[in-house]
Design a protein around this motif. Structure first.
Motif, short mmCIF file in Angstrom:
data_model
loop_
_atom_site.label_atom_id
_atom_site.label_comp_id
_atom_site.label_asym_id
_atom_site.label_seq_id
_atom_site.Cartn_x
_atom_site.Cartn_y
_atom_site.Cartn_z
N THR A 157 108.20 5.62 8.75
CA THR A 157 108.38 6.70 7.85
C THR A 157 108.00 6.47 6.34
OG1 THR A 157 110.43 6.03 7.51
CG2 THR A 157 110.24 7.63 9.33
N GLU A 158 108.15 5.23 6.14
CA GLU A 158 107.72 4.85 4.37
C GLU A 158 106.03 4.47 4.58
OE1 GLU A 158 109.36 5.77 2.10
OE2 GLU A 158 111.11 6.39 3.53
N VAL A 216 98.38 6.33 9.95
CA VAL A 216 99.12 5.06 10.50
C VAL A 216 99.30 5.25 11.79
CG1 VAL A 216 101.43 4.33 10.23
CG2 VAL A 216 100.53 5.34 8.19
N TYR A 217 99.33 4.02 12.52
CA TYR A 217 99.41 3.71 13.82
C TYR A 217 100.58 2.95 14.06
CZ TYR A 217 94.54 5.30 13.88
OH TYR A 217 93.28 6.10 13.82
N ALA A 247 110.26 -0.85 -1.03
CA ALA A 247 111.54 -0.74 -1.96
C ALA A 247 112.49 0.46 -1.09
CB ALA A 247 111.41 -0.26 -3.24
N ARG A 248 111.58 1.59 -0.73
CA ARG A 248 112.38 2.59 -0.13
C ARG A 248 112.84 2.26 1.30
NH1 ARG A 248 110.37 8.24 -1.60
NH2 ARG A 248 110.09 8.55 0.69
N ALA A 249 112.04 1.82 1.93
CA ALA A 249 112.38 1.20 3.41
C ALA A 249 113.48 0.39 3.17
CB ALA A 249 111.29 0.54 3.84
N GLU A 264 109.06 1.55 15.75
CA GLU A 264 108.99 3.03 16.30
C GLU A 264 108.84 4.08 15.07
OE1 GLU A 264 109.32 3.71 19.58
OE2 GLU A 264 109.24 1.33 19.95
N THR A 265 108.59 5.21 15.58
CA THR A 265 108.47 6.07 14.51
C THR A 265 109.50 6.77 13.62
OG1 THR A 265 108.74 7.96 16.03
CG2 THR A 265 106.52 7.41 15.64
N SER A 266 110.70 6.37 14.31
CA SER A 266 112.00 6.75 13.84
C SER A 266 112.40 5.83 12.60
CB SER A 266 113.02 6.84 14.84
OG SER A 266 113.41 5.51 15.35
N GLU A 267 111.92 4.66 12.71
CA GLU A 267 112.24 3.68 11.86
C GLU A 267 111.58 3.65 10.22
OE1 GLU A 267 112.88 -0.49 13.89
OE2 GLU A 267 111.33 0.30 15.03
#
Length: 324
Positions: A42-43, A63-64, A265-267, A35-38
């Protein structure tokens, strides 16, 4: 006449320059099922922007998310077909090309997220990802912690035997089935997008996923218990297609790798932090959250499930378990 010819050449050059500049920019497709919220999305968007920036605009990445370019099996196939350049996907799908890499999904292989991250810097990780690349042609650039898989259910569970006869949704991937089946559950391979409804209408009475997914998909709305089985410390790989990876210069390969590892690493940091918060969040929502007798679950899995039936090498599993 010569002057007119020179003017004409100049005009052609002026038109050709922006065309040449445009052709120097390569557009890439990056696909995933989240999902776009995950954080996985985002990363990925952050990484796309960084790749454009660090290559001075020579590469742009679209990004899809949310299965826009197909389900996970589809986007894995898309790497070979050339319909996608980059994907985020689990090693369970990589194992369809190279079975040994799926050993990381064998229940109770990893102690926790930290153990998984240490594995990604190990020789056994290098050997397994190399084996996948040799078999598939595609290149794994980074690995992200996805979360530790827990069980939700409408009946209380404390030990393995409590799952006997439990109608449980589990992804149709052999290693995911190992723990539930070792404990006697009746598994059903319902599509991920249909799990909420299946739980709601009683088609199944349990499922398993990380706490962050349980939150994102709102499974807690249709389940009474969250059972901290912690049976698989899950992860996702960032994979670049064979054709795309081969087309990159050594300098660009380094840029892509660095960016993708930073994004992973960020995710990972976001998932780890959120998991720590969620147990209390679910309790505050009135959900019963319980621990299990982990030794009992692990004993049943090791007694009833073999590595060979999945195409895994026990030596790889032992090497991973030995990482400190």
């Amino acid at each position: 006449m010569l002057r007119k010819y020179a003017i004409l050449l100049g005009a052609i050059a002026a038109i050709a320059m922006p065309l040449a500049s445009a052709s120097a920019q390569t557009a890439l497709k990056w696909a995933h099922v989240y999902e776009t919220s995950e954080p996985f999305h985002t990363e990925s968007v952050w990484a796309a922007e960084e790749i454009k920036k660090r290559t001075q605009g020579r590469y742009t990445v679209d990004v899809y998310p949310a299965s826009q370019l197909g389900k996970e099996a589809d986007i894995n196939q898309g790497l070979t077909l050339g319909t996608v350049d980059i994907i985020i996907s689990g090693s369970s799908f990589a194992a369809r090309e190279y079975p040994p890499i799926g050993v990381t999904y064998f229940p109770y292989t990893f102690r926790d997220a930290d153990h998984l991250l240490k594995y990604t810097k190990s020789d056994v990780y290098k050997a397994l990802t190399k084996g996948y690349e040799e078999k598939s042609g595609h290149h794994i650039t980074a690995t992200t912690y996805y979360g530790t898989r827990q069980t939700t259910s409408n009946r209380p569970i404390a030990k393995c035997a409590d799952m006997q006869g439990l109608k449980m949704r589990v992804p149709d991937v052999p290693a995911y089935l190992a723990m539930p089946r070792a404990c006697g559950a009746n598994t059903a391979p319902i599509a991920f997008a249909e799990v909420y409804l299946a739980l709601q209408n009683g088609t199944v009475e349990a499922q398993e996923n990380p706490l962050t997914t349980i939150e994102a998909k709102k499974f807690y709305e249709v389940q009474k218990h969250i059972v901290l089985t912690g049976h698989i410390v899950d992860h996702l790989n960032t994979i670049v297609s064979q054709s795309r990876w081969a087309s990159l210069s050594d300098e660009d390969k380094q840029i892509f790798t660095e960016v993708m590892q930073e994004a992973a690493a960020r995710a990972t940091a976001k998932i780890v932090a959120r998991e720590k918060e969620l147990v209390q969040v679910f309790k505050d929502r009135g959900i019963t959250v319980t621990d299990i007798d982990r030794a009992d679950f692990e004993k049943n899995v090791l007694e009833k499930v073999t590595f060979e039936e999945f195409g895994y090498n026990k030596a790889d599993w032992e090497a991973i378990r030995a990482i400190k």
